[in-house]
Design a protein around this motif. Sequence first.
Motif, PDB file in Angstrom:
ATOM      1  N   VAL A  11      19.476   5.610 -23.228  1.00  0.00           N
ATOM      2  CA  VAL A  11      18.543   4.503 -23.407  1.00  0.00           C
ATOM      3  C   VAL A  11      18.210   4.358 -24.884  1.00  0.00           C
ATOM      4  O   VAL A  11      18.179   5.331 -25.626  1.00  0.00           O
ATOM      5  CB  VAL A  11      17.246   4.692 -22.587  1.00  0.00           C
TER       6      VAL A  11
ATOM      7  N   ARG B  48      15.223   3.333 -26.798  1.00  0.00           N
ATOM      8  CA  ARG B  48      13.792   3.053 -26.669  1.00  0.00           C
ATOM      9  C   ARG B  48      13.330   1.996 -27.667  1.00  0.00           C
ATOM     10  O   ARG B  48      12.377   1.273 -27.402  1.00  0.00           O
ATOM     11  CB  ARG B  48      12.990   4.337 -26.813  1.00  0.00           C
TER      12      ARG B  48
ATOM     13  N   CYS C  35      14.034  -1.312 -26.026  1.00  0.00           N
ATOM     14  CA  CYS C  35      13.322  -1.528 -24.768  1.00  0.00           C
ATOM     15  C   CYS C  35      12.170  -2.514 -24.960  1.00  0.00           C
ATOM     16  O   CYS C  35      11.357  -2.367 -25.868  1.00  0.00           O
ATOM     17  CB  CYS C  35      12.789  -0.200 -24.239  1.00  0.00           C
TER      18      CYS C  35
ATOM     19  N   CYS D  23      13.755  -1.097 -14.664  1.00  0.00           N
ATOM     20  CA  CYS D  23      14.485   0.143 -14.378  1.00  0.00           C
ATOM     21  C   CYS D  23      13.622   1.116 -13.569  1.00  0.00           C
ATOM     22  O   CYS D  23      14.080   1.665 -12.569  1.00  0.00           O
ATOM     23  CB  CYS D  23      14.979   0.789 -15.668  1.00  0.00           C
TER      24      CYS D  23
ATOM     25  N   GLN E 254       8.195   4.895 -17.142  1.00  0.00           N
ATOM     26  CA  GLN E 254       7.699   4.189 -18.319  1.00  0.00           C
ATOM     27  C   GLN E 254       6.675   5.046 -19.029  1.00  0.00           C
ATOM     28  O   GLN E 254       5.849   5.696 -18.391  1.00  0.00           O
ATOM     29  CB  GLN E 254       7.054   2.858 -17.924  1.00  0.00           C
TER      30      GLN E 254
ATOM     31  N   THR F  23       7.485   1.678 -22.661  1.00  0.00           N
ATOM     32  CA  THR F  23       8.933   1.754 -22.856  1.00  0.00           C
ATOM     33  C   THR F  23       9.557   2.783 -21.917  1.00  0.00           C
ATOM     34  O   THR F  23       8.895   3.664 -21.383  1.00  0.00           O
ATOM     35  CB  THR F  23       9.297   2.097 -24.316  1.00  0.00           C
ATOM     36  N   VAL F  24      10.838   2.637 -21.750  1.00  0.00           N
ATOM     37  CA  VAL F  24      11.598   3.446 -20.810  1.00  0.00           C
ATOM     38  C   VAL F  24      11.564   4.931 -21.169  1.00  0.00           C
ATOM     39  O   VAL F  24      11.605   5.313 -22.333  1.00  0.00           O
ATOM     40  CB  VAL F  24      13.058   2.941 -20.711  1.00  0.00           C
TER      41      VAL F  24
ATOM     42  N   CYS G 149      18.478  -4.811 -16.990  1.00  0.00           N
ATOM     43  CA  CYS G 149      17.663  -4.651 -18.201  1.00  0.00           C
ATOM     44  C   CYS G 149      17.784  -5.903 -19.079  1.00  0.00           C
ATOM     45  O   CYS G 149      18.863  -6.196 -19.601  1.00  0.00           O
ATOM     46  CB  CYS G 149      18.097  -3.417 -18.987  1.00  0.00           C
TER      47      CYS G 149
ATOM     48  N   CYS H 127      16.798  -6.446 -22.020  1.00  0.00           N
ATOM     49  CA  CYS H 127      16.983  -6.196 -23.463  1.00  0.00           C
ATOM     50  C   CYS H 127      18.209  -5.334 -23.755  1.00  0.00           C
ATOM     51  O   CYS H 127      18.449  -4.995 -24.906  1.00  0.00           O
ATOM     52  CB  CYS H 127      15.741  -5.592 -24.074  1.00  0.00           C
TER      53      CYS H 127
ATOM     54  N   ALA I  41      18.799  -2.199 -23.079  1.00  0.00           N
ATOM     55  CA  ALA I  41      18.416  -0.886 -23.583  1.00  0.00           C
ATOM     56  C   ALA I  41      19.047   0.283 -22.837  1.00  0.00           C
ATOM     57  O   ALA I  41      18.930   1.419 -23.261  1.00  0.00           O
ATOM     58  CB  ALA I  41      16.890  -0.744 -23.548  1.00  0.00           C
TER      59      ALA I  41
END
Length: 90
Positions: free
Chosen positions: A29, A31, A34, A40, A50, A56-57, A80, A82, A84
Amino acid sequence: MSDADVSDTGGADTSGVRRPITTTITITVDRDACCAMGRCAATEPDLFDQDPATGTVVLLDPTPSSPELHASARLCADLCPCGAITVTEH
């Protein structure tokens, strides 16, 4: 038939038998990329969470062994917004 053909099969000829392909995956990932949408974590809480402060992830398991989790990881990467999440197959 050569010794190599039967060495791992107890002497049986399995040359015509199809074996399932075993795939492993690695999830990464980004971040910084994200956007904290949480798709997710909502889709697969066994793999993603989160951060309570930033949203954020948080990656919980970068190398899941279950084929079901492999499918979920791929889905999460697709969902996702974005980009990420990356799933790499080995």
